[in-house]
Write a protein that holds these residues in place. Sequence first.
Motif, mmCIF file in Angstrom:
data_model
loop_
_atom_site.group_PDB
_atom_site.id
_atom_site.type_symbol
_atom_site.label_atom_id
_atom_site.label_comp_id
_atom_site.label_asym_id
_atom_site.label_seq_id
_atom_site.Cartn_x
_atom_site.Cartn_y
_atom_site.Cartn_z
ATOM 1 N N GLU A 90 0.848 -1.205 0.000
ATOM 2 C CA GLU A 90 0.000 0.000 0.000
ATOM 3 C C GLU A 90 0.879 1.250 0.000
ATOM 4 N N PHE A 91 0.503 2.237 -0.782
ATOM 5 C CA PHE A 91 1.249 3.491 -0.823
ATOM 6 C C PHE A 91 0.305 4.620 -1.210
ATOM 7 N N TYR A 92 0.680 5.834 -0.838
ATOM 8 C CA TYR A 92 -0.052 7.041 -1.225
ATOM 9 C C TYR A 92 0.989 8.106 -1.556
ATOM 10 N N GLN A 93 1.223 8.304 -2.854
ATOM 11 C CA GLN A 93 2.258 9.241 -3.274
ATOM 12 C C GLN A 93 1.793 10.069 -4.464
ATOM 13 N N ALA A 94 2.526 11.142 -4.722
ATOM 14 C CA ALA A 94 2.116 12.087 -5.756
ATOM 15 C C ALA A 94 2.338 11.528 -7.157
ATOM 16 N N ASN A 95 1.459 11.935 -8.057
ATOM 17 C CA ASN A 95 1.626 11.672 -9.476
ATOM 18 C C ASN A 95 2.705 12.625 -9.987
ATOM 19 N N LEU A 96 3.737 12.098 -10.620
ATOM 20 C CA LEU A 96 4.857 12.926 -11.066
ATOM 21 C C LEU A 96 4.397 14.075 -11.963
ATOM 22 N N LEU A 97 3.468 13.781 -12.866
ATOM 23 C CA LEU A 97 3.034 14.782 -13.834
ATOM 24 C C LEU A 97 1.902 15.656 -13.317
ATOM 25 N N GLU A 98 1.247 15.232 -12.247
ATOM 26 C CA GLU A 98 0.186 16.031 -11.617
ATOM 27 C C GLU A 98 0.380 15.955 -10.106
ATOM 28 N N PRO A 99 1.306 16.742 -9.567
ATOM 29 C CA PRO A 99 1.692 16.640 -8.149
ATOM 30 C C PRO A 99 0.543 16.782 -7.159
ATOM 31 N N LEU A 139 11.022 12.576 -19.606
ATOM 32 C CA LEU A 139 9.826 12.094 -20.306
ATOM 33 C C LEU A 139 9.458 13.019 -21.460
ATOM 34 N N GLU A 140 9.658 14.299 -21.284
ATOM 35 C CA GLU A 140 9.367 15.253 -22.371
ATOM 36 C C GLU A 140 10.362 15.084 -23.520
ATOM 37 N N ARG A 141 11.597 14.738 -23.165
ATOM 38 C CA ARG A 141 12.648 14.614 -24.178
ATOM 39 C C ARG A 141 12.592 13.268 -24.919
ATOM 40 N N MET A 142 12.312 12.182 -24.165
ATOM 41 C CA MET A 142 12.406 10.839 -24.739
ATOM 42 C C MET A 142 11.049 10.183 -24.978
ATOM 43 N N GLY A 143 9.983 10.846 -24.544
ATOM 44 C CA GLY A 143 8.660 10.250 -24.683
ATOM 45 C C GLY A 143 8.216 9.615 -23.383
ATOM 46 N N ASN A 144 6.903 9.481 -23.216
ATOM 47 C CA ASN A 144 6.350 8.941 -21.965
ATOM 48 C C ASN A 144 5.650 7.603 -22.222
ATOM 49 N N PRO A 145 6.255 6.482 -21.801
ATOM 50 C CA PRO A 145 5.627 5.171 -22.005
ATOM 51 C C PRO A 145 4.654 4.781 -20.890
ATOM 52 N N PHE A 146 4.522 5.639 -19.872
ATOM 53 C CA PHE A 146 3.774 5.267 -18.671
ATOM 54 C C PHE A 146 2.349 5.822 -18.686
ATOM 55 N N ILE A 147 1.403 4.973 -18.298
ATOM 56 C CA ILE A 147 0.031 5.452 -18.144
ATOM 57 C C ILE A 147 -0.118 6.191 -16.812
ATOM 58 N N LEU A 148 0.817 5.941 -15.911
ATOM 59 C CA LEU A 148 0.834 6.581 -14.590
ATOM 60 C C LEU A 148 2.270 6.579 -14.095
ATOM 61 N N LYS A 186 -5.993 -4.820 -15.362
ATOM 62 C CA LYS A 186 -5.529 -5.900 -16.234
ATOM 63 C C LYS A 186 -4.032 -6.067 -15.979
ATOM 64 N N PRO A 187 -3.409 -7.173 -16.395
ATOM 65 C CA PRO A 187 -1.969 -7.351 -16.164
ATOM 66 C C PRO A 187 -1.156 -6.192 -16.765
ATOM 67 N N PHE A 188 -0.121 -5.757 -16.018
ATOM 68 C CA PHE A 188 0.688 -4.616 -16.470
ATOM 69 C C PHE A 188 2.108 -4.739 -15.942
ATOM 70 N N LEU A 189 2.975 -3.851 -16.423
ATOM 71 C CA LEU A 189 4.359 -3.783 -15.955
ATOM 72 C C LEU A 189 4.516 -2.610 -14.995
ATOM 73 N N LEU A 190 5.323 -2.824 -13.972
ATOM 74 C CA LEU A 190 5.688 -1.767 -13.024
ATOM 75 C C LEU A 190 7.189 -1.562 -13.170
ATOM 76 N N ASN A 191 7.582 -0.386 -13.650
ATOM 77 C CA ASN A 191 8.981 -0.135 -13.994
ATOM 78 C C ASN A 191 9.592 0.934 -13.094
ATOM 79 N N VAL A 192 10.736 0.604 -12.495
ATOM 80 C CA VAL A 192 11.480 1.534 -11.637
ATOM 81 C C VAL A 192 12.558 2.197 -12.491
ATOM 82 N N TRP A 193 12.565 3.522 -12.507
ATOM 83 C CA TRP A 193 13.498 4.243 -13.364
ATOM 84 C C TRP A 193 13.896 5.568 -12.709
ATOM 85 N N GLY A 194 14.838 6.271 -13.334
ATOM 86 C CA GLY A 194 15.244 7.595 -12.869
ATOM 87 C C GLY A 194 16.037 8.283 -13.973
ATOM 88 N N SER A 195 15.933 9.596 -14.041
ATOM 89 C CA SER A 195 16.640 10.329 -15.095
ATOM 90 C C SER A 195 18.155 10.240 -14.921
#
Length: 230
Positions: free
Chosen positions: A43-52, A110-119, A64-73
């Motif tokens: 369980e977690f409650y954290q800000a949306n990066l694109l909508e703080p 994400l602005e430079r390389m594109g945004n593959p994430f729905i969230l 539905k089944p999905f991928l959860l990807n950990v990344w950083g600039s």
Amino acid sequence: MNKKFILFLPLILLLSVCLLLFVGLHKDPKQIASALINKPVPEFYQANLLEPSQIVSPRDFPKKPFLLNVWGSWCGYCQQEHPLLMEISKEVPIVGIDYRDKPQNGIAMLERMGNPFILTIDDSRGEFAMQLGVDGAPETYIVDEHGMIRYRHSGYMDRETWLTEIKPKLDELTKIYGIREGLEYKLLKTANEAINLQDFFQKLKSKRYPLTNLQRLTLYLLLNITKDLI
């Protein structure tokens, strides 16, 4: 004796706290991550990066089944992996965790390389990643429609890893999900048809339609035969 013990008590307490901190810091994150396989995403409650202003939680995950990807600039391997994620995102929903990153830097990438994430989850402090047992970036998890972690890949995901390890597992989950969704749809459709049929019979019984006595008797018998089914 008691005076000496009291004298050294603060030192003993301090050493105990230091020992606990040492053990906690050296706890293997991989053991935490392995323990979470076939268990719900923490369980977690954290800000949306694109909508703080928006706080997100597991309730916002895809159903539905999905991928959860950990990344950083700041992560070189994440930038190498990003074009592949852009391809995968055309067919598979991906939720991103911007890990120990400055939000403005993550947004810029994400602005430079594109945004593959729905969230995208803003995890600048690494709190959510710690719950997952993340030991670095990138990392990729397969999560099913119920929010259960089914697989974890630690490290850079190249095309071969995607095609031979991760995609087959995800496809299997997606296939099962499709079968379940199809069955649920058929059951719902059958239930709705049964309700409509029952309503039709009730109207006939209430003499709202002109029928002969023989027709009415036939429908009455049919209703009684089928009432246990509907």
